[in-house]
Design a protein around this motif. Structure first.
Motif, PDB file in Angstrom:
ATOM      1  N   TRP A  62       0.825  -1.205   0.000  1.00  0.00           N
ATOM      2  CA  TRP A  62       0.000   0.000   0.000  1.00  0.00           C
ATOM      3  C   TRP A  62       0.863   1.260   0.000  1.00  0.00           C
ATOM      4  N   ALA A  63       1.886   1.278   0.841  1.00  0.00           N
ATOM      5  CA  ALA A  63       2.745   2.469   0.930  1.00  0.00           C
ATOM      6  C   ALA A  63       3.479   2.716  -0.378  1.00  0.00           C
ATOM      7  N   THR A  64       3.947   1.634  -1.013  1.00  0.00           N
ATOM      8  CA  THR A  64       4.600   1.785  -2.318  1.00  0.00           C
ATOM      9  C   THR A  64       3.648   2.440  -3.305  1.00  0.00           C
ATOM     10  N   HIS A  65       2.407   1.942  -3.342  1.00  0.00           N
ATOM     11  CA  HIS A  65       1.403   2.505  -4.230  1.00  0.00           C
ATOM     12  C   HIS A  65       1.134   3.974  -3.913  1.00  0.00           C
ATOM     13  N   PHE A  66       0.948   4.286  -2.631  1.00  0.00           N
ATOM     14  CA  PHE A  66       0.558   5.644  -2.265  1.00  0.00           C
ATOM     15  C   PHE A  66       1.680   6.644  -2.538  1.00  0.00           C
ATOM     16  N   VAL A  67       2.902   6.264  -2.198  1.00  0.00           N
ATOM     17  CA  VAL A  67       4.033   7.154  -2.472  1.00  0.00           C
ATOM     18  C   VAL A  67       4.202   7.332  -3.981  1.00  0.00           C
ATOM     19  N   ALA A  68       4.043   6.252  -4.739  1.00  0.00           N
ATOM     20  CA  ALA A  68       4.151   6.352  -6.197  1.00  0.00           C
ATOM     21  C   ALA A  68       3.024   7.202  -6.777  1.00  0.00           C
ATOM     22  N   MET A  69       1.842   7.144  -6.163  1.00  0.00           N
ATOM     23  CA  MET A  69       0.742   7.989  -6.610  1.00  0.00           C
ATOM     24  C   MET A  69       1.031   9.459  -6.309  1.00  0.00           C
ATOM     25  N   GLY A 119      -1.021 -11.846  -5.442  1.00  0.00           N
ATOM     26  CA  GLY A 119      -1.149 -11.045  -6.655  1.00  0.00           C
ATOM     27  C   GLY A 119      -2.464 -10.290  -6.694  1.00  0.00           C
ATOM     28  N   LEU A 120      -3.542 -10.958  -6.237  1.00  0.00           N
ATOM     29  CA  LEU A 120      -4.831 -10.284  -6.151  1.00  0.00           C
ATOM     30  C   LEU A 120      -4.796  -9.156  -5.122  1.00  0.00           C
ATOM     31  N   ALA A 121      -4.020  -9.354  -4.057  1.00  0.00           N
ATOM     32  CA  ALA A 121      -3.874  -8.294  -3.051  1.00  0.00           C
ATOM     33  C   ALA A 121      -3.250  -7.051  -3.673  1.00  0.00           C
ATOM     34  N   ILE A 122      -2.208  -7.254  -4.470  1.00  0.00           N
ATOM     35  CA  ILE A 122      -1.531  -6.123  -5.119  1.00  0.00           C
ATOM     36  C   ILE A 122      -2.487  -5.403  -6.072  1.00  0.00           C
ATOM     37  N   GLY A 123      -3.174  -6.168  -6.919  1.00  0.00           N
ATOM     38  CA  GLY A 123      -4.053  -5.569  -7.912  1.00  0.00           C
ATOM     39  C   GLY A 123      -5.285  -4.923  -7.314  1.00  0.00           C
ATOM     40  N   THR A 124      -5.951  -5.625  -6.392  1.00  0.00           N
ATOM     41  CA  THR A 124      -7.165  -5.079  -5.787  1.00  0.00           C
ATOM     42  C   THR A 124      -6.856  -3.818  -5.002  1.00  0.00           C
ATOM     43  N   MET A 125      -5.762  -3.848  -4.229  1.00  0.00           N
ATOM     44  CA  MET A 125      -5.353  -2.654  -3.500  1.00  0.00           C
ATOM     45  C   MET A 125      -5.150  -1.487  -4.448  1.00  0.00           C
ATOM     46  N   HIS A 126      -4.472  -1.744  -5.581  1.00  0.00           N
ATOM     47  CA  HIS A 126      -4.167  -0.658  -6.506  1.00  0.00           C
ATOM     48  C   HIS A 126      -5.434  -0.042  -7.082  1.00  0.00           C
ATOM     49  N   TYR A 127      -6.327  -0.877  -7.585  1.00  0.00           N
ATOM     50  CA  TYR A 127      -7.492  -0.323  -8.273  1.00  0.00           C
ATOM     51  C   TYR A 127      -8.518   0.269  -7.310  1.00  0.00           C
ATOM     52  N   VAL A 128      -8.607  -0.274  -6.092  1.00  0.00           N
ATOM     53  CA  VAL A 128      -9.435   0.396  -5.079  1.00  0.00           C
ATOM     54  C   VAL A 128      -8.795   1.735  -4.706  1.00  0.00           C
ATOM     55  N   GLY A 129      -7.458   1.719  -4.564  1.00  0.00           N
ATOM     56  CA  GLY A 129      -6.755   2.963  -4.262  1.00  0.00           C
ATOM     57  C   GLY A 129      -6.919   4.005  -5.356  1.00  0.00           C
ATOM     58  N   MET A 130      -7.019   3.557  -6.601  1.00  0.00           N
ATOM     59  CA  MET A 130      -7.188   4.495  -7.713  1.00  0.00           C
ATOM     60  C   MET A 130      -8.542   5.201  -7.664  1.00  0.00           C
TER      61      MET A 130
END
Length: 242
Positions: A62-69, A119-130
């Protein structure tokens, strides 16, 4: 693929991308350090270590995604809704924990099943985060890149668990961590290449006044505390075993 590379090269703050990369690598290494203890444990102890592995992985993903966002600059001011952002964190932790609990059962197929869930955790987190991303426009998606992002995330996460259970010791941790970091990064940047912001003056939008670099550093700092706590628990556990 050109769209993905162009997005990374021209629509991101390089310093924040570098911070996201450090968070990602630290997450991957800590995750498999913790998981290595889970795989040598039994019963409730294995479940507890698998959950701790999931907390480390999910928080770091999650943190990787959020910082990258926060590093993303598509040419428009952006802001983030709190509720979807927090929901994406909880989803990442819950699915990652479930994935590592499955993988920890060993055998030929359980690690692969666990890899699929991670893998689903990575993808679902990303698209919900989007869904938390707000801009003065609407998001348009390239379906082929969306599908590719899911394939990359799931396939490479499966490879991470497969490699870990085929190797031993430090080689298993480092090799699996490399694949997990690749799964997170390939999924994120492929999906970011899939999205475009189309200007829409009818969208009710008020730009955030938050300092994005400061918010990114605070997010990374809190994540490092979580990862350091997990790594410390691993060191203490191994010292007690000896």
């Amino acid at each position: 693929m050109y769209r993905v590379l162009s997005c990374l090269a021209t629509e991101h703050d390089y310093w924040l991308v570098a911070l996201a990369a450090v968070v990602c690598v630290s997450t991957a290494l800590t995750t498999f350090m913790t998981y290595s203890v889970a795989t040598t444990s039994r019963g409730l102890r294995r479940t507890s270590w698998s959950i701790l592995t999931g907390v480390s992985a999910g928080t770091g993903i999650w943190a990787t995604h959020f910082v990258a966002m926060l590093a993303y600059d598509g040419g428009f001011p952006t802001e983030f809704d709190l509720n979807p952002t927090l929901a994406s964190l909880l989803i990442a932790v819950a699915l990652a924990a479930a994935g590592f609990m499955l993988a920890g059962r060993g055998g030929q197929w359980w690690p692969r099943a666990g890899g699929v869930v991670i893998g689903l955790a990575i993808g679902t987190m990303h698209y919900v985060g989007m869904t938390a991303l707000k801009a003065p426009g609407t998001l348009e998606w390239d379906a082929s890149l969306v599908v590719a992002s899911w394939i990359f995330g799931i396939a490479v996460a499966c490879a991470a668990l497969h490699v870990f259970h085929r190797k031993q010791g430090l080689a298993a941790i480092v090799s699996a961590a490399a694949f997990l970091a690749l799964a997170i990064c390939s999924m994120h940047f492929t999906s970011m290449g899939a999205v475009s912001i189309l200007p829409d003056p009818t969208v009710d939008f008020q730009a955030s006044t938050l300092d994005r670099p400061l918010l990114a550093m605070m997010t990374a700092a809190i994540t490092f505390v979580v990862l350091l706590s997990a790594a410390t628990a691993v060191v203490i556990q191994r010292a007690n075993i000896r």
